[in-house]
Design an enzyme around this catalytic site. Structure first.
Site, short mmCIF file in Angstrom:
data_model
loop_
_atom_site.label_atom_id
_atom_site.label_comp_id
_atom_site.label_asym_id
_atom_site.label_seq_id
_atom_site.Cartn_x
_atom_site.Cartn_y
_atom_site.Cartn_z
N ARG A 6 14.09 -3.11 -16.58
CA ARG A 6 13.03 -2.13 -16.36
C ARG A 6 12.57 -1.52 -17.67
O ARG A 6 11.39 -1.23 -17.86
CB ARG A 6 13.55 -1.00 -15.45
CG ARG A 6 13.37 -1.31 -14.01
CD ARG A 6 13.95 -0.24 -13.12
NE ARG A 6 13.98 -0.75 -11.75
CZ ARG A 6 12.94 -0.76 -10.93
NH1 ARG A 6 11.80 -0.27 -11.32
NH2 ARG A 6 13.05 -1.24 -9.71
N ASP A 8 3.00 8.19 -2.76
CA ASP A 8 4.21 8.50 -1.98
C ASP A 8 3.92 9.62 -0.98
O ASP A 8 4.38 9.59 0.16
CB ASP A 8 5.34 8.96 -2.92
CG ASP A 8 5.49 8.04 -4.12
OD1 ASP A 8 6.44 7.27 -4.16
OD2 ASP A 8 4.61 8.08 -5.01
N ARG A 14 2.00 8.19 1.90
CA ARG A 14 2.91 7.43 2.78
C ARG A 14 3.76 8.38 3.62
O ARG A 14 4.00 8.14 4.81
CB ARG A 14 3.83 6.54 1.93
CG ARG A 14 3.12 5.33 1.37
CD ARG A 14 4.00 4.56 0.41
NE ARG A 14 3.33 3.32 0.01
CZ ARG A 14 3.60 2.66 -1.12
NH1 ARG A 14 4.49 3.13 -1.97
NH2 ARG A 14 2.97 1.53 -1.40
N HIS A 70 7.37 9.10 -9.83
CA HIS A 70 6.94 8.05 -8.91
C HIS A 70 7.97 6.94 -9.06
O HIS A 70 7.84 6.06 -9.89
CB HIS A 70 5.53 7.56 -9.27
CG HIS A 70 5.10 6.34 -8.48
ND1 HIS A 70 4.98 6.33 -7.12
CD2 HIS A 70 4.78 5.08 -8.89
CE1 HIS A 70 4.60 5.14 -6.72
NE2 HIS A 70 4.48 4.36 -7.76
#
Ligand code: NAD
Length: 334
Positions: A106, A166, A169, A193
């Site tokens: 990452r 988010d 959602r 996030h």
């Protein structure tokens, strides 16, 4: 050249549309092209420029969207362009990015996308020094931080889409449980996030009722009220992105309307509240990191923050989010 340009007679005086805005979208991939399409459908711009290193992709997407223009609410010119044709945009949306390669960490991906962001920032800010920038590329909080540090653009002209997706959602899921319009669900996702995002349930409301009290106060005639499973709702919110990517390879619709909402609120004269990522200056003790809190947006810029009273546990979660992001910032070369 293959590049489309806007005819000069149409450039003069933007009288032909109510939405007198030029918006550039950098990155014409799934997110960028869907956002451009949604902007056109919602009449949020009369000129949309798509910029991508893959010029053919930008050209194809621009042609396809532009050809729908006779049926849009107002005329829109959609073109594929470069940093020069992006000049004087009111809003620039950055969605360019590279996906994680097999075996890549990452942090390696973050460094890659930081490098791309620095390159883009140095070019676009020359032709669009007065634009408001909406950062969508991931890791969005890190890239919003990098853009804020390197671009020279005033902080109140930089917004990361952060946890807006988010939050959307979350509201969609709660409304399914309660059989109530998503618009009546006032619940938010704060922080990064990503992994350390959290829901401050203490301030979540349905209409005027705190969500924890809904059973006591909300009465439905057909008595179909179900118990809210807070863990399930959180997991749904957190895992949706990965699930959708597993099923169709990208996420594009909900993020596109989220980004459109930011543009709509930026274009309005009255301020609206969105959870979005901005630079922290002492809010809840956070400094020198970008993450999401409720942000007041209007008249082309960030107008301020709303800082609700949170529980000690929620403040600790926010700090955890800030610390996680700072750890990444410390590991990338800006
Ligand atoms: P995609 O691969 O479909 O599109 C990315 C595009 O960026 C490609 O067309 C590529 O050619 C272009 N690009 C790469 N480097 C560029 C450069 N230097 N200049 C111009 N264009 C360049 O990816 P996608 O699904 O559209 O996602 C784009 C980004 O948005 C990713 O970083 C993704 O993680 C992020 N995203 C963020 C959210 C959010 O909530 N913040 C949601 C969904 C996706």
């Amino acid at each position: 050249s293959k590049r489309q340009t806007m005819p000069n007679h149409m450039r003069k005086g933007r009288f032909y549309s109510m939405a007198n805005k030029k918006i550039t979208v950098i990155g014409a991939g799934s997110v960028g092209s869907t956002t451009a399409f949604a902007l056109a459908l919602k009449n949020l711009a009369n000129e949309i420029v798509l910029v991508d290193i893959n010029e053919n992709k930008a050209l194809g997407e621009a042609m396809d969207i532009h050809q729908g223009s006779p049926l849009f609410p107002e005329p829109v010119i959609v073109t594929a362009g470069n940093y020069e044709s992006a000049a004087n945009s009111d809003i620039v949306i950055i969605t360019s990015g590279l996906p994680r390669k097999p075996g890549q960490t990452r942090i390696d991906l973050a460094q890659n996308n930081v490098n791309i962001m620095k390159d883009i920032a140095s070019k676009i800010t020359k032709t669009c020094p007065n634009a408001t920038y909406v950062i969508v590329s991931n890791p969005v909080d890190i890239l919003t931080y990098v853009f804020t540090k390197v671009s020279g653009i005033p902080e109140d002209h930089i917004i990361g889409s952060g946890t807006l997706l988010d939050t959307v959602r979350l509201r969609a899921r709660i409304s399914q449980y309660l059989s109530v319009s998503q618009k009546n669900v006032h619940a938010y996702v704060f922080g990064e996030h990503g992994e350390t995002s959290f829901v401050p349930w203490s301030i979540a409301e349905v209409s005027t009722i705190n969500i924890r009290d809904y059973k006591e106060y909300i009465k439905l005639s057909n008595d179909i009220m179900v118990d809210l499973d807070y863990d399930e709702i959180y997991q749904y919110m957190r895992s949706s992105g990965a699930k959708i990517i597993e099923r169709k390879g990208c996420t594009n619709y909900a993020i596109a309307v989220s980004v459109c909402t930011l543009c709509e609120h930026l274009s309005a004269g009255v301020n609206s509240v969105d959870t979005a990522s901005t630079m922290m200056h002492g809010e809840y003790g956070l400094n020198d990191v970008c993450l999401s809190l409720p942000v007041l947006i209007g008249s082309g810029r960030v107008q301020g923050h709303i800082l609700p009273k949170l529980t000690d546990e929620e403040i600790a979660k926010l700090k955890l989010s800030g610390d996680a992001l700072k750890k990444v910032i410390a590991q990338v070369n800006i």
